[in-house]
Design a protein around this motif. Structure first.
Motif, PDB file in Angstrom:
ATOM      1  N   SER A 225       0.814  -1.213   0.000  1.00 58.25           N
ATOM      2  CA  SER A 225       0.000   0.000   0.000  1.00 58.25           C
ATOM      3  C   SER A 225       0.852   1.271   0.000  1.00 58.25           C
ATOM      4  O   SER A 225       0.347   2.364  -0.191  1.00 58.25           O
ATOM      5  CB  SER A 225      -0.934   0.020   1.216  1.00 58.25           C
TER       6      SER A 225
ATOM      7  N   ASN B 100      -1.336   5.464   3.229  1.00 61.90           N
ATOM      8  CA  ASN B 100      -2.680   5.855   3.624  1.00 61.90           C
ATOM      9  C   ASN B 100      -2.725   5.848   5.157  1.00 61.90           C
ATOM     10  O   ASN B 100      -2.680   4.795   5.780  1.00 61.90           O
ATOM     11  CB  ASN B 100      -3.684   4.850   3.037  1.00 61.90           C
TER      12      ASN B 100
ATOM     13  N   ASP C  27      -6.598   5.380   7.027  1.00 63.80           N
ATOM     14  CA  ASP C  27      -7.755   5.450   6.123  1.00 63.80           C
ATOM     15  C   ASP C  27      -8.430   6.818   6.099  1.00 63.80           C
ATOM     16  O   ASP C  27      -9.610   6.924   5.722  1.00 63.80           O
ATOM     17  CB  ASP C  27      -8.798   4.378   6.484  1.00 63.80           C
TER      18      ASP C  27
ATOM     19  N   ASP D 230      -3.743  10.957   2.959  1.00 61.36           N
ATOM     20  CA  ASP D 230      -2.541  10.622   2.198  1.00 61.36           C
ATOM     21  C   ASP D 230      -1.384  11.291   2.929  1.00 61.36           C
ATOM     22  O   ASP D 230      -1.376  12.516   3.103  1.00 61.36           O
ATOM     23  CB  ASP D 230      -2.687  11.160   0.774  1.00 61.36           C
TER      24      ASP D 230
ATOM     25  N   SER E 177     -12.648  10.691   0.398  1.00 60.30           N
ATOM     26  CA  SER E 177     -13.697   9.953   1.112  1.00 60.30           C
ATOM     27  C   SER E 177     -14.038  10.580   2.467  1.00 60.30           C
ATOM     28  O   SER E 177     -14.995  10.155   3.118  1.00 60.30           O
ATOM     29  CB  SER E 177     -13.257   8.497   1.321  1.00 60.30           C
ATOM     30  N   LYS E 178     -13.252  11.588   2.875  1.00 61.10           N
ATOM     31  CA  LYS E 178     -13.509  12.295   4.138  1.00 61.10           C
ATOM     32  C   LYS E 178     -13.757  13.774   3.842  1.00 61.10           C
ATOM     33  O   LYS E 178     -12.996  14.654   4.261  1.00 61.10           O
ATOM     34  CB  LYS E 178     -12.317  12.130   5.087  1.00 61.10           C
TER      35      LYS E 178
END
Length: 215
Positions: free
Chosen positions: A19, A57, A60, A63, A92-93
């Protein structure tokens, strides 16, 4: 040679964790160059060595990229270390934003920073996936030994009105040369007056040693 070793440490992290993303910022000598929000260059003294980068990440929600440097003696015992961190909340946030209420607001090179000096014992266990875990892993992988107690200053700049990105600079030193210990700075769960001169000297060194240039 140190640049190649640092690259090797970064590639090792990437192999261990698929990841891990490719770092997005350039390092030239002891300077980290950001060409996008903020457009700035952070430069450390030439006595620092670059030990590598990591990008992942973060829990979650963001970045996160770190660029890590150390200053050490001939036995590779860390005298000071510094990491430059670029962080941005993930799409997503959408409602998340950064806010720093503790600390002192200052201007450096025309940029607004929140500054917070602190001290404490060097941790031996870290929250998995945290910034400090990644920093210590890079430093240890390069063969350096961390100090037992540290003093540090955190500088944070929020480069956009939405406050969804941040530039953070964390500069830390071995506490031992100050002549005081953590036990002397916290007495009966209260901050000792001994911290004030140590803090003032530390802040002065940080502002002299960490050079920030707006591009």
């Amino acid at each position: 040679m140190s640049q190649f070793l640092a690259l090797g440490a970064t590639l090792l992290l990437a192999r261990e964790n698929p990841s891990v993303q490719t770092p997005n910022h350039k390092v030239v000598g002891t300077s980290v160059i950001s060409e996008d929000l903020p457009r700035a260059k952070v430069t450390l003294p030439k006595s620092f060595k670059y030990v590598g980068a990591d990008r992942w990440n973060l829990f979650d929600v963001a970045d996160c990229e770190i660029q890590v440097f150390v200053e050490a003696d001939n036995q590779k015992r860390v005298k000071s270390y510094c990491w430059v961190q670029f962080e941005a909340y993930l799409p997503s946030k959408p409602t998340y934003s950064y806010e720093y209420k503790n600390g002192t607001d200052i201007k450096i090179a025309g940029l607004d920073f929140n500054m917070r000096p602190r001290f404490g014992p060097m941790e031996t266990t870290f929250k998995p996936g945290s910034e400090i875990e990644r920093v210590v892993r890079l430093i240890s992988a390069a063969g350096y030994t961390m100090p037992k107690e540290i003093i540090n200053v955190r500088l944070v700049h929020l480069p956009e009105p939405t406050k969804r990105r941040e530039l953070m600079i964390l500069y830390a030193e071995d506490m031992a040369p100050t002549g005081v210990t953590f036990a002397e700075l916290i007495v009966d769960n209260k901050l000792s007056p001994k911290w004030a001169p140590v803090e003032a000297a530390l802040v002065k060194r940080v502002l002299q040693r960490v050079k920030i240039q707006k591009l």
